[in-house]
Design a protein around this motif. Sequence first.
Motif, PDB file in Angstrom:
ATOM      1  N   HIS A   1      21.957  53.773 -11.050  1.00 57.75           N
ATOM      2  CA  HIS A   1      22.616  52.554 -10.592  1.00 57.75           C
ATOM      3  C   HIS A   1      23.790  52.202 -11.495  1.00 57.75           C
ATOM      4  CE1 HIS A   1      22.174  48.145  -9.038  1.00 57.75           C
ATOM      5  NE2 HIS A   1      23.082  48.812  -8.364  1.00 57.75           N
TER       6      HIS A   1
ATOM      7  N   ASN B   1      20.518  42.602 -14.798  1.00 55.97           N
ATOM      8  CA  ASN B   1      19.603  43.201 -13.825  1.00 55.97           C
ATOM      9  C   ASN B   1      18.140  43.048 -14.237  1.00 55.97           C
ATOM     10  OD1 ASN B   1      21.975  43.925 -12.627  1.00 55.97           O
ATOM     11  ND2 ASN B   1      21.766  46.116 -12.975  1.00 55.97           N
TER      12      ASN B   1
ATOM     13  N   TYR C   1      30.308  46.822 -13.622  1.00 55.33           N
ATOM     14  CA  TYR C   1      29.492  46.319 -14.727  1.00 55.33           C
ATOM     15  C   TYR C   1      30.361  46.027 -15.949  1.00 55.33           C
ATOM     16  CZ  TYR C   1      25.110  47.324 -12.304  1.00 55.33           C
ATOM     17  OH  TYR C   1      24.048  47.320 -11.432  1.00 55.33           O
TER      18      TYR C   1
ATOM     19  N   GLU D   1      27.034  45.732  -2.287  1.00 52.92           N
ATOM     20  CA  GLU D   1      26.068  44.741  -2.753  1.00 52.92           C
ATOM     21  C   GLU D   1      26.826  43.740  -3.620  1.00 52.92           C
ATOM     22  OE1 GLU D   1      23.402  45.776  -6.185  1.00 52.92           O
ATOM     23  OE2 GLU D   1      24.027  47.837  -5.736  1.00 52.92           O
TER      24      GLU D   1
ATOM     25  N   PHE E   1      12.056  49.820  -9.090  1.00 52.23           N
ATOM     26  CA  PHE E   1      13.422  50.168  -9.497  1.00 52.23           C
ATOM     27  C   PHE E   1      13.664  49.935 -10.990  1.00 52.23           C
ATOM     28  CE2 PHE E   1      14.096  50.299  -4.997  1.00 52.23           C
ATOM     29  CZ  PHE E   1      15.133  51.205  -4.821  1.00 52.23           C
TER      30      PHE E   1
ATOM     31  N   PHE F   1      22.225  57.195  -5.773  1.00 53.20           N
ATOM     32  CA  PHE F   1      21.473  55.960  -5.948  1.00 53.20           C
ATOM     33  C   PHE F   1      21.278  55.233  -4.631  1.00 53.20           C
ATOM     34  CE2 PHE F   1      21.237  51.386  -6.263  1.00 53.20           C
ATOM     35  CZ  PHE F   1      20.050  51.268  -6.969  1.00 53.20           C
ATOM     36  N   TYR F   2      22.356  55.005  -3.900  1.00 51.82           N
ATOM     37  CA  TYR F   2      22.238  54.204  -2.682  1.00 51.82           C
ATOM     38  C   TYR F   2      21.484  54.946  -1.585  1.00 51.82           C
ATOM     39  CZ  TYR F   2      25.129  50.644  -4.765  1.00 51.82           C
ATOM     40  OH  TYR F   2      25.601  49.649  -5.593  1.00 51.82           O
TER      41      TYR F   2
ATOM     42  N   ASN G   1      27.478  41.399  -7.090  1.00 42.52           N
ATOM     43  CA  ASN G   1      27.303  41.409  -8.536  1.00 42.52           C
ATOM     44  C   ASN G   1      27.653  40.014  -9.046  1.00 42.52           C
ATOM     45  OD1 ASN G   1      26.616  42.988 -10.824  1.00 42.52           O
ATOM     46  ND2 ASN G   1      28.756  43.180 -11.406  1.00 42.52           N
TER      47      ASN G   1
ATOM     48  N   VAL H   1      16.433  56.007 -12.282  1.00 44.99           N
ATOM     49  CA  VAL H   1      17.027  55.198 -11.215  1.00 44.99           C
ATOM     50  C   VAL H   1      17.930  54.121 -11.808  1.00 44.99           C
ATOM     51  CG1 VAL H   1      16.499  53.609  -9.337  1.00 44.99           C
ATOM     52  CG2 VAL H   1      15.164  55.694  -9.618  1.00 44.99           C
TER      53      VAL H   1
ATOM     54  N   ALA I   1      17.928  54.172  -2.599  1.00 45.18           N
ATOM     55  CA  ALA I   1      17.617  52.756  -2.399  1.00 45.18           C
ATOM     56  C   ALA I   1      17.494  52.419  -0.915  1.00 45.18           C
ATOM     57  CB  ALA I   1      18.688  51.894  -3.054  1.00 45.18           C
TER      58      ALA I   1
ATOM     59  N   ALA J   1      26.662  54.492 -10.803  1.00 41.74           N
ATOM     60  CA  ALA J   1      27.308  54.197  -9.526  1.00 41.74           C
ATOM     61  C   ALA J   1      28.213  52.974  -9.609  1.00 41.74           C
ATOM     62  CB  ALA J   1      26.246  53.986  -8.451  1.00 41.74           C
ATOM     63  N   CYS J   2      27.846  52.018 -10.462  1.00 39.55           N
ATOM     64  CA  CYS J   2      28.531  50.715 -10.478  1.00 39.55           C
ATOM     65  C   CYS J   2      29.234  50.429 -11.802  1.00 39.55           C
ATOM     66  CB  CYS J   2      27.524  49.606 -10.196  1.00 39.55           C
ATOM     67  SG  CYS J   2      26.688  49.760  -8.611  1.00 39.55           S
TER      68      CYS J   2
END
Length: 287
Positions: free
Chosen positions: A28, A125, A36, A271, A19, A228-229, A273, A24, A232, A31-32
């Motif tokens: 991510h 990350n 972030y 998930e 990853f 992404f998910y 963070n 990828v 994953a 997506a987040c």
Amino acid sequence: MLSDDHGSWGYTSSTGLGFTRNDVVEAHFAACAPYYRQALDEAGIEAGWHVLDAGCGSGSFLPLLADRVGAAGRVSAIDLAEENAARAAERTRDGSFAPPVDVRQGDVLDLPYKDGTFDAVWCANTTQYLDDDELLRALREFRRVVRPGGVIAVKDLDASLITARPTADPFLFTDFFRAAARAPGYARQLLRARDLYRRLAEAGLQGVRQRTVVMEHYAPMAPAVRRFYGLACARIAQQATDAGLAGDWQAFLDPDGAANPLRDPFGYISEGNVIAVGTAPMPTGTL
């Protein structure tokens, strides 16, 4: 750093780490992104500072860091994967960055900077790829290159909070990580994020604080989230299937399949963070 199981996770860069392939990594981030940005807010980075992005990937955080330090500040960045560092450097050449930005290829375990170079280190990350000894070594490197009183902020994901809906078993992903983490490797390190506060303190940082947020995505999911998910979950499902773990993994194997739970009208994925922040100690006797 490179455990034997990374190939099974897929999406590796030239480093062989799972990853870390730039497409990828960028998926991510897309997506987040709101989560972030909130995590970066926790770091308390100020205008005019010189900040290091340690483990910058393909540079998704660089525009946000540049905005925070402004024209009077500076941003440096480093990543182990040569192609990711090159892509991050390419981002900085469009003229949209107010401060100067320097990107290098290198290792967070042996940073090519002098003591006290930075006002802050941001690491996102990346610690998930380090074993316990390497994590302590990296944190000590961050402490070395930041000035006394400077900030060290480490953000990583917490896989113990990964769950998907609708499924017959809400502990499907929990059971996968429990089984996979029995041996040292990537899965175990993905479950370590909520120990970051302790790791920062063990590295000699002061005033350590930590916050954990559940990153939730639910239908209708944005294309970046579903992409992404979907990828994953498919990789995890394949590992679980190959290992003979019980559970309804079949539906997750095809990211684009109509039966994939993430494409359900009530699809859901989450998930964790985690952001941990500490400061480098002042010299003894300093007021």
